[in-house]
Design an enzyme around this catalytic site. Structure first.
Site, PDB file in Angstrom:
ATOM      1  N   ASP A   1     -14.318  75.184 -13.599  1.00  0.00           N
ATOM      2  CA  ASP A   1     -14.107  76.125 -12.500  1.00  0.00           C
ATOM      3  C   ASP A   1     -12.733  76.771 -12.613  1.00  0.00           C
ATOM      4  OD1 ASP A   1     -14.981  76.829  -9.431  1.00  0.00           O
ATOM      5  OD2 ASP A   1     -12.818  76.534  -9.613  1.00  0.00           O
TER       6      ASP A   1
ATOM      7  N   TYR B   1      -6.052  82.622 -10.868  1.00  0.00           N
ATOM      8  CA  TYR B   1      -5.377  81.482 -11.485  1.00  0.00           C
ATOM      9  C   TYR B   1      -4.611  81.893 -12.744  1.00  0.00           C
ATOM     10  CZ  TYR B   1      -8.664  78.645  -8.681  1.00  0.00           C
ATOM     11  OH  TYR B   1      -9.414  78.084  -7.682  1.00  0.00           O
TER      12      TYR B   1
ATOM     13  N   LYS C   1     -14.014  83.459 -10.241  1.00  0.00           N
ATOM     14  CA  LYS C   1     -14.033  84.072  -8.912  1.00  0.00           C
ATOM     15  C   LYS C   1     -13.373  85.433  -8.924  1.00  0.00           C
ATOM     16  CE  LYS C   1     -13.161  79.379  -7.292  1.00  0.00           C
ATOM     17  NZ  LYS C   1     -12.460  78.920  -8.510  1.00  0.00           N
TER      18      LYS C   1
ATOM     19  N   HIS D   1     -13.801  85.168  -3.792  1.00  0.00           N
ATOM     20  CA  HIS D   1     -12.804  84.116  -3.584  1.00  0.00           C
ATOM     21  C   HIS D   1     -12.492  83.860  -2.102  1.00  0.00           C
ATOM     22  CE1 HIS D   1      -9.482  82.009  -6.075  1.00  0.00           C
ATOM     23  NE2 HIS D   1      -9.755  81.295  -4.996  1.00  0.00           N
TER      24      HIS D   1
ATOM     25  N   LEU E   1      -9.330  65.946  -3.406  1.00  0.00           N
ATOM     26  CA  LEU E   1      -8.475  64.755  -3.311  1.00  0.00           C
ATOM     27  C   LEU E   1      -7.259  65.002  -2.431  1.00  0.00           C
ATOM     28  CD1 LEU E   1      -8.624  63.634  -7.060  1.00  0.00           C
ATOM     29  CD2 LEU E   1      -9.928  62.714  -5.130  1.00  0.00           C
TER      30      LEU E   1
ATOM     31  N   LYS F   1      -9.026  68.367 -10.128  1.00  0.00           N
ATOM     32  CA  LYS F   1      -8.148  68.957 -11.133  1.00  0.00           C
ATOM     33  C   LYS F   1      -7.072  67.940 -11.515  1.00  0.00           C
ATOM     34  CE  LYS F   1      -3.810  70.918 -11.459  1.00  0.00           C
ATOM     35  NZ  LYS F   1      -2.536  70.712 -10.729  1.00  0.00           N
ATOM     36  N   SER F   2      -6.778  67.849 -12.807  1.00  0.00           N
ATOM     37  CA  SER F   2      -5.663  67.057 -13.296  1.00  0.00           C
ATOM     38  C   SER F   2      -5.313  67.551 -14.695  1.00  0.00           C
ATOM     39  CB  SER F   2      -6.015  65.565 -13.351  1.00  0.00           C
ATOM     40  OG  SER F   2      -4.918  64.813 -13.850  1.00  0.00           O
ATOM     41  N   VAL F   3      -4.081  67.362 -15.087  1.00  0.00           N
ATOM     42  CA  VAL F   3      -3.708  67.637 -16.477  1.00  0.00           C
ATOM     43  C   VAL F   3      -3.366  66.330 -17.198  1.00  0.00           C
ATOM     44  CG1 VAL F   3      -2.903  69.980 -16.028  1.00  0.00           C
ATOM     45  CG2 VAL F   3      -1.287  68.082 -15.816  1.00  0.00           C
TER      46      VAL F   3
ATOM     47  N   ASN G   1     -11.518  60.409 -13.181  1.00  0.00           N
ATOM     48  CA  ASN G   1     -12.183  61.233 -12.172  1.00  0.00           C
ATOM     49  C   ASN G   1     -13.662  61.467 -12.461  1.00  0.00           C
ATOM     50  OD1 ASN G   1      -9.818  61.471 -10.710  1.00  0.00           O
ATOM     51  ND2 ASN G   1      -9.324  63.523 -11.435  1.00  0.00           N
TER      52      ASN G   1
END
Length: 280
Positions: A46, A51, A76, A112, A194, A235-237, A245
């Protein structure tokens, strides 16, 4: 193979129930983050025009070696005040996103924000209907739409949104909105599932449930989303968290857990109020 189950959208398209979000991931980091997610088994990605990371995301999709039909890609339209939104301007933005992502079609395209003060989401949606009819987006939907916005859209146009992506987590459970979605077959998709790292995962109730199941607080919240029926896009890096997750399908919250989590609903938003938000 991905271990994530799919839901069926109101037009028959299958969508993975858990995906990977890239909000706030810089473009030069997106390829690595998305690549890590794809290796971990995510197949739904997504992103959004605003972004600024569609190109990096597209590079990861292209280099992954995963067949296009196994991927589910969402972006979006950033329907800002920078222009008047006509059919042609919407189609230009859609084409621009496809080009940046390096794709021939999208699986899901979303408006959006409703920006009701501009009174243009109906015109934008009619262009979305055309995009859906062309097959260049397998499904179309909205993001941050409130019940009044959805009802107007359904009353005055011919295609019911397949998805509404909204802020949703145990402290903002959006019961009225989710009930409307269920009535009309609109999938509920949670952003900030989260709580944006702003204290949700430190709530004692969630910590206690995590300890009970031998899981992390994040896994408990994501499992709550899945059992509630939401589509969810954490989302995480951080590679270890990306893996954690997606590892939420090997346990189940019981009725006591679900009741305790239901009691956390305070109705407090972390993001903007969709009735008031308007940013260029």
């Amino acid at each position: 193979m991905s271990k994530v189950p799919s839901i069926t959208l109101n037009n028959g398209v299958a969508m993975p129930q858990l995906g990977f979000g890239v909000w706030q991931v810089p473009d030069n980091e997106a390829a690595k983050a998305v690549g890590t997610a794809l290796e971990a088994g995510y197949r739904s990605i997504d992103t959004a025009a605003i972004y600024g990371n569609e190109e990096g995301t597209g590079k990861a999709l292209t280099s992954s070696g995963i067949a296009r039909e196994e991927l589910f890609v969402t972006t979006k339209l950033w329907n800002s005040a920078s222009q008047t939104w006509t059919r042609d301007s919407v189609l230009r933005e859609f084409d621009g996103s496809l080009d940046k992502l390096g794709l021939d079609y999208l699986d899901l395209y979303l408006i959006h924000w409703p920006r009701p003060m501009r009174d243009d989401y109906l015109a934008i949606w009619r262009a979305f209907e055309e995009i859906a009819k062309s097959g260049r987006a397998k499904a179309v939907g909205v993001s941050n739409f409130q019940p009044a916005h959805l009802r107007r859209l359904m009353d005055e146009t011919s295609v019911v949104p397949a998805v509404n992506q909204v802020e949703l987590h145990p402290q903002l459970q959006q019961s009225e909105l989710r009930a409307l979605h269920a009535e009309h077959g609109i999938a509920t998709e949670a952003w900030s599932p989260l709580g944006q790292g702003k204290g949700l995962l430190d709530v004692p109730t969630i910590i206690a449930i995590a300890q009970k199941h031998g899981r992390t607080p994040a896994q408990v919240v994501l499992r709550w989303h899945v059992q509630t029926g939401n589509v969810v896009i954490p989302k995480s890096v951080t590679p270890s968290r990306i893996q954690q997750n997606i590892d939420v399908f090997g346990f189940e919250l019981d009725a006591e857990d679900l009741a305790a989590l239901a009691a956390l609903d305070s109705g407090d938003r972390l993001g903007p109020d969709p009735d008031e938000f308007d940013y260029s």
